[in-house]
Design a protein around this motif. Structure first.
Motif, PDB file in Angstrom:
ATOM      1  N   PRO A   2       3.202   4.797  -2.826  1.00  0.00           N
ATOM      2  CA  PRO A   2       2.964   3.493  -2.249  1.00  0.00           C
ATOM      3  C   PRO A   2       3.799   3.154  -1.273  1.00  0.00           C
ATOM      4  O   PRO A   2       5.123   3.151  -1.229  1.00  0.00           O
ATOM      5  CB  PRO A   2       2.880   2.708  -3.455  1.00  0.00           C
ATOM      6  CG  PRO A   2       2.441   3.373  -4.807  1.00  0.00           C
ATOM      7  CD  PRO A   2       3.094   4.691  -4.351  1.00  0.00           C
ATOM      8  N   SER A   3       3.590   2.254  -0.284  1.00  0.00           N
ATOM      9  CA  SER A   3       4.441   1.971   0.671  1.00  0.00           C
ATOM     10  C   SER A   3       5.856   1.021   0.298  1.00  0.00           C
ATOM     11  O   SER A   3       6.701   1.246   0.589  1.00  0.00           O
ATOM     12  CB  SER A   3       3.919   1.243   1.937  1.00  0.00           C
ATOM     13  OG  SER A   3       4.701   0.821   2.811  1.00  0.00           O
ATOM     14  N   LYS A   4       5.324   0.197  -0.782  1.00  0.00           N
ATOM     15  CA  LYS A   4       6.062  -0.760  -1.222  1.00  0.00           C
ATOM     16  C   LYS A   4       7.308   0.007  -1.961  1.00  0.00           C
ATOM     17  O   LYS A   4       8.545  -0.156  -2.192  1.00  0.00           O
ATOM     18  CB  LYS A   4       5.796  -1.952  -1.992  1.00  0.00           C
ATOM     19  CG  LYS A   4       5.034  -1.668  -3.292  1.00  0.00           C
ATOM     20  CD  LYS A   4       4.446  -2.918  -3.837  1.00  0.00           C
ATOM     21  CE  LYS A   4       3.951  -2.292  -5.274  1.00  0.00           C
ATOM     22  NZ  LYS A   4       3.492  -3.656  -6.011  1.00  0.00           N
ATOM     23  N   THR A   5       6.850   1.131  -2.766  1.00  0.00           N
ATOM     24  CA  THR A   5       7.950   1.769  -3.371  1.00  0.00           C
ATOM     25  C   THR A   5       8.984   2.621  -2.531  1.00  0.00           C
ATOM     26  O   THR A   5      10.029   2.709  -2.845  1.00  0.00           O
ATOM     27  CB  THR A   5       7.090   3.006  -4.367  1.00  0.00           C
ATOM     28  OG1 THR A   5       6.301   2.151  -4.989  1.00  0.00           O
ATOM     29  CG2 THR A   5       7.964   3.618  -5.218  1.00  0.00           C
ATOM     30  N   TYR A  52      11.222   0.231  -1.315  1.00  0.00           N
ATOM     31  CA  TYR A  52      12.285  -0.110  -2.238  1.00  0.00           C
ATOM     32  C   TYR A  52      13.149   0.878  -2.326  1.00  0.00           C
ATOM     33  O   TYR A  52      14.672   0.655  -2.465  1.00  0.00           O
ATOM     34  CB  TYR A  52      11.570  -0.302  -3.347  1.00  0.00           C
ATOM     35  CG  TYR A  52      12.613  -0.605  -4.749  1.00  0.00           C
ATOM     36  CD1 TYR A  52      13.227  -1.874  -4.792  1.00  0.00           C
ATOM     37  CD2 TYR A  52      12.772   0.438  -5.699  1.00  0.00           C
ATOM     38  CE1 TYR A  52      13.913  -2.229  -5.738  1.00  0.00           C
ATOM     39  CE2 TYR A  52      13.922  -0.060  -6.772  1.00  0.00           C
ATOM     40  CZ  TYR A  52      14.206  -1.219  -6.750  1.00  0.00           C
ATOM     41  OH  TYR A  52      15.023  -1.580  -7.712  1.00  0.00           O
ATOM     42  N   GLU A  98       4.865  -3.909   3.418  1.00  0.00           N
ATOM     43  CA  GLU A  98       5.199  -4.448   2.193  1.00  0.00           C
ATOM     44  C   GLU A  98       4.095  -4.409   1.016  1.00  0.00           C
ATOM     45  O   GLU A  98       3.835  -5.532   0.529  1.00  0.00           O
ATOM     46  CB  GLU A  98       5.954  -5.578   2.443  1.00  0.00           C
ATOM     47  CG  GLU A  98       7.213  -5.418   3.528  1.00  0.00           C
ATOM     48  CD  GLU A  98       8.043  -6.738   3.839  1.00  0.00           C
ATOM     49  OE1 GLU A  98       7.747  -7.775   2.690  1.00  0.00           O
ATOM     50  OE2 GLU A  98       8.706  -6.862   4.536  1.00  0.00           O
ATOM     51  N   ASP A  99       3.206  -3.510   0.900  1.00  0.00           N
ATOM     52  CA  ASP A  99       2.290  -3.392  -0.163  1.00  0.00           C
ATOM     53  C   ASP A  99       2.056  -2.028  -0.644  1.00  0.00           C
ATOM     54  O   ASP A  99       2.859  -1.216  -0.314  1.00  0.00           O
ATOM     55  CB  ASP A  99       0.944  -4.196   0.568  1.00  0.00           C
ATOM     56  CG  ASP A  99       0.295  -3.445   1.842  1.00  0.00           C
ATOM     57  OD1 ASP A  99       0.565  -2.189   1.939  1.00  0.00           O
ATOM     58  OD2 ASP A  99      -0.108  -3.998   2.748  1.00  0.00           O
ATOM     59  N   ASP A 100       0.847  -1.975  -1.291  1.00  0.00           N
ATOM     60  CA  ASP A 100       0.645  -0.640  -1.718  1.00  0.00           C
ATOM     61  C   ASP A 100      -0.316   0.436  -1.022  1.00  0.00           C
ATOM     62  O   ASP A 100      -0.665   1.390  -1.307  1.00  0.00           O
ATOM     63  CB  ASP A 100      -0.064  -0.743  -3.111  1.00  0.00           C
ATOM     64  CG  ASP A 100       0.438  -1.580  -4.238  1.00  0.00           C
ATOM     65  OD1 ASP A 100       1.493  -1.079  -4.453  1.00  0.00           O
ATOM     66  OD2 ASP A 100      -0.058  -2.473  -5.099  1.00  0.00           O
ATOM     67  N   THR A 101       0.029   0.038   0.581  1.00  0.00           N
ATOM     68  CA  THR A 101      -0.666   1.034   1.217  1.00  0.00           C
ATOM     69  C   THR A 101       0.034   2.384   1.020  1.00  0.00           C
ATOM     70  O   THR A 101       0.991   2.623   0.885  1.00  0.00           O
ATOM     71  CB  THR A 101      -0.302   0.701   2.687  1.00  0.00           C
ATOM     72  OG1 THR A 101      -0.876  -0.493   3.090  1.00  0.00           O
ATOM     73  CG2 THR A 101      -0.824   2.005   3.721  1.00  0.00           C
ATOM     74  N   PRO A 102      -1.001   3.576   0.800  1.00  0.00           N
ATOM     75  CA  PRO A 102      -0.367   5.067   0.535  1.00  0.00           C
ATOM     76  C   PRO A 102       0.426   5.402   1.898  1.00  0.00           C
ATOM     77  O   PRO A 102      -0.140   5.267   2.834  1.00  0.00           O
ATOM     78  CB  PRO A 102      -1.645   5.590   0.059  1.00  0.00           C
ATOM     79  CG  PRO A 102      -2.906   4.771   0.733  1.00  0.00           C
ATOM     80  CD  PRO A 102      -2.442   3.338   0.751  1.00  0.00           C
ATOM     81  N   ASP A 123       3.025   8.433  -9.237  1.00  0.00           N
ATOM     82  CA  ASP A 123       1.980   9.070 -10.078  1.00  0.00           C
ATOM     83  C   ASP A 123       1.346  10.142  -9.421  1.00  0.00           C
ATOM     84  O   ASP A 123       1.355  10.223  -8.073  1.00  0.00           O
ATOM     85  CB  ASP A 123       0.812   7.659  -9.857  1.00  0.00           C
ATOM     86  CG  ASP A 123       1.120   6.403 -10.726  1.00  0.00           C
ATOM     87  OD1 ASP A 123       2.162   6.917 -11.743  1.00  0.00           O
ATOM     88  OD2 ASP A 123       0.836   5.431 -10.390  1.00  0.00           O
TER      89      ASP A 123
END
Length: 372
Positions: free
Chosen positions: A133-136, A139, A213-217, A187
Motif C-alpha cells: 500500500p502506498s501509505k505503508t 511511512y 497518501e492512501d491505500d493505492t497499491p 500482506d
C-alpha cells in the motif's frame, strides 16, 4: 497540428507528476525537457535525469492526430500553474517545429528539441516483485529518510536501504551519527531469499512528493542495478546505489545494553528543544541534557556567550546523567514521529542512545552523543 485539447488542470496534473526530477542546469539540454508522445486520445509524459525516469499518461489528446516532441519542463509547469485551472488549453506543433500553448486569453510559443534525442531508460529483468500500500511505503520512507547522509564520501550512505525478507519490508538510513530503522509487514509477501537495495536520496525525496497518501497499491520491482515503482498510472524507474551498506543490526543498541528507559512527552520535549535552539551555536548545534531525580535540564549556548535552558519533569530514577546531542537531529526525529510519547533508552554511561515508540517494535532510532 493540434495534439492536445483539455482543461488546464487536466494537463497540469501529469506535467507536475513528472517534472519534479528535472534540474535546471543540465549538460545535456534535452534532459531539461518533458518528452510528450501523443497518439490519439492518449498522451504520454516522460522526464529523466539519466538516473531516474518518470512516465505517466493522460487522456488529453486530440483523436486522429499523432506527434512527439520535447519542451522545457520548468517553463511548461510555470505556464500551466499560472493559468486558470478550468480554462481550456490547446497544444499544437507549428510548421517551424515550435510548441504552442493556446487559451482564450493568449498563447505561449516555446522551442522544442527532437524527441529522438531524448534518452529513455529501459527497465531490466526484475529479481523480485511485490505490492505494498502506498501509505505503508510512504511511512517507511518518512520514518527513515531524514537520517540519510547529505554530503558523504561514502556515497552508499546517501540513500535508504530497503531490505525484503520473508513477509517484512525494512527501511534503514544513517549518516554515521544517527540511524533510523523502520519495518512493516506486507500482506502476501513471502520473499524466501533476502534482497537488499540502496535507493538514492533524490529518488526517495521524489517518491515522498508523489506517492499517494492512501491505500493505492504500489508495485515494487527490484533488480541488480535498478528499482521500479508502478502506482496510480505512474511508472518510476531509478538506478540503485552500488556499495555495501553498514551492518545496522550490529550497531543498534538494545534494551539490554541501554536499560535506563525514560518515557517523555514528545510535544513538550520538542517545544523545549525549539526554545533552546534560539540561542544555540548555529555551527555545531550541540545541547546538553542533564538528568537528575525526576528532572531533565536542557542547556544550549552560542559563541556570543548567550545561554538558554529548559527544565522538564521526567520519571528519571537512576544516577545523574550528563549527555550531549545534536539539537537538529533530535528536532528532526521528534517532528517526524506523531505519537504522544517517546521512549529514550540510555546506558549508564554516555554512549549511543536508543529511541523507540511505546508498545511498538517497528521503529528504532539510534543517536550518537556529542561532546559538549
Amino acid at each position: 497540428m493540434k495534439l492536445i485539447a483539455c482543461p488546464v488542470e487536466n494537463l497540469l496534473k501529469p506535467v507536475r507528476s513528472v517534472s519534479g526530477i528535472v534540474e535546471r542546469n543540465q549538460s545535456l539540454p534535452v534532459v531539461s525537457n518533458i518528452l510528450i508522445e501523443q497518439t490519439g486520445g492518449s498522451v504520454c509524459f516522460v522526464t529523466t535525469d539519466l538516473d531516474i525516469q518518470i512516465r505517466t499518461t493522460a487522456d488529453v489528446g486530440v483523436p486522429g492526430s499523432e506527434g512527439r516532441f520535447t519542451v522545457s519542463a520548468q517553463k511548461t509547469s510555470e505556464i500551466l500553474a499560472a493559468l486558470r485551472p478550468l480554462d481550456n488549453i490547446e497544444v499544437s506543433l507549428t510548421e517551424d517545429g515550435l510548441a504552442e500553448f493556446a487559451t482564450s486569453g493568449g498563447r505561449f510559443t516555446m522551442q522544442t528539441l527532437p524527441a529522438q534525442d531524448f534518452p529513455v531508460i529501459k527497465p531490466q529483468n526484475w529479481a523480485s516483485t511485490f505490492s505494498i500500500p502506498s501509505k505503508t511505503l510512504r511511512y517507511l520512507l518518512t520514518m527513515t529518510a531524514f537520517a540519510m547522509a547529505q554530503k558523504e564520501i561514502r556515497y552508499f550512505l546517501m540513500g535508504v536501504l530497503l531490505v525484503v525478507e520473508g513477509s517484512k519490508l525494512r527501511a534503514v538510513a544513517t549518516d554515521t551519527h544517527r540511524l533510523a530503522y523502520c519495518e512493516a509487514e506486507v500482506d502476501d509477501l513471502m520473499q524466501a531469499e533476502r534482497v537488499e537495495a540502496i535507493v538514492p536520496r533524490k529518488t526517495v525525496r521524489e517518491l515522498l512528493r508523489i506517492l499517494p497518501e492512501d491505500d493505492t497499491p504500489v508495485e515494487v520491482n527490484l533488480g541488480d542495478t535498478q528499482i521500479g515503482f508502478n502506482f496510480a498510472g505512474i511508472e518510476f524507474f531509478s538506478k540503485l546505489i552500488e556499495g555495501k551498506f553498514p551492518d545496522y543490526q550490529r550497531v543498534m543498541p538494545t534494551e539490554d545494553t541501554n536499560p535506563q528507559c525514560v518515557r517523555l512527552n514528545r510535544e513538550e520535549l520538542l517545544l523545549a528543544l525549539r526554545r533552546v535552539q534560539i540561542l544555540t551555536n548555529e555551527k555545531f548545534h550541540g545541547v546538553r541534557w542533564l538528568f537528575s531525580e525526576g528532572e531533565l535540564l536542557i542547556q544550549g549556548n552560542n559563541a556570543e556567550q548567550e545561554e538558554a535552558s529548559q527544565t522538564l519533569s521526567v520519571p528519571w530514577r537512576w544516577a545523574d546523567l550528563d549527555i550531549g546531542f545534536n539539537l537538529l537531529y533530535m528536532i528532526e526525529l521528534l517532528s517526524n514521529l506523531k505519537n504522544a510519547e517517546v521512549d529514550f533508552h540510555f546506558a549508564a554511561t554516555p554512549k549511543s542512545v536508543l529511541v523507540t515508540m511505546p508498545e511498538s517494535t517497528s521503529f528504532r532510532y539510534l543517536i550518537m552523543p556529542m561532546r559538549i
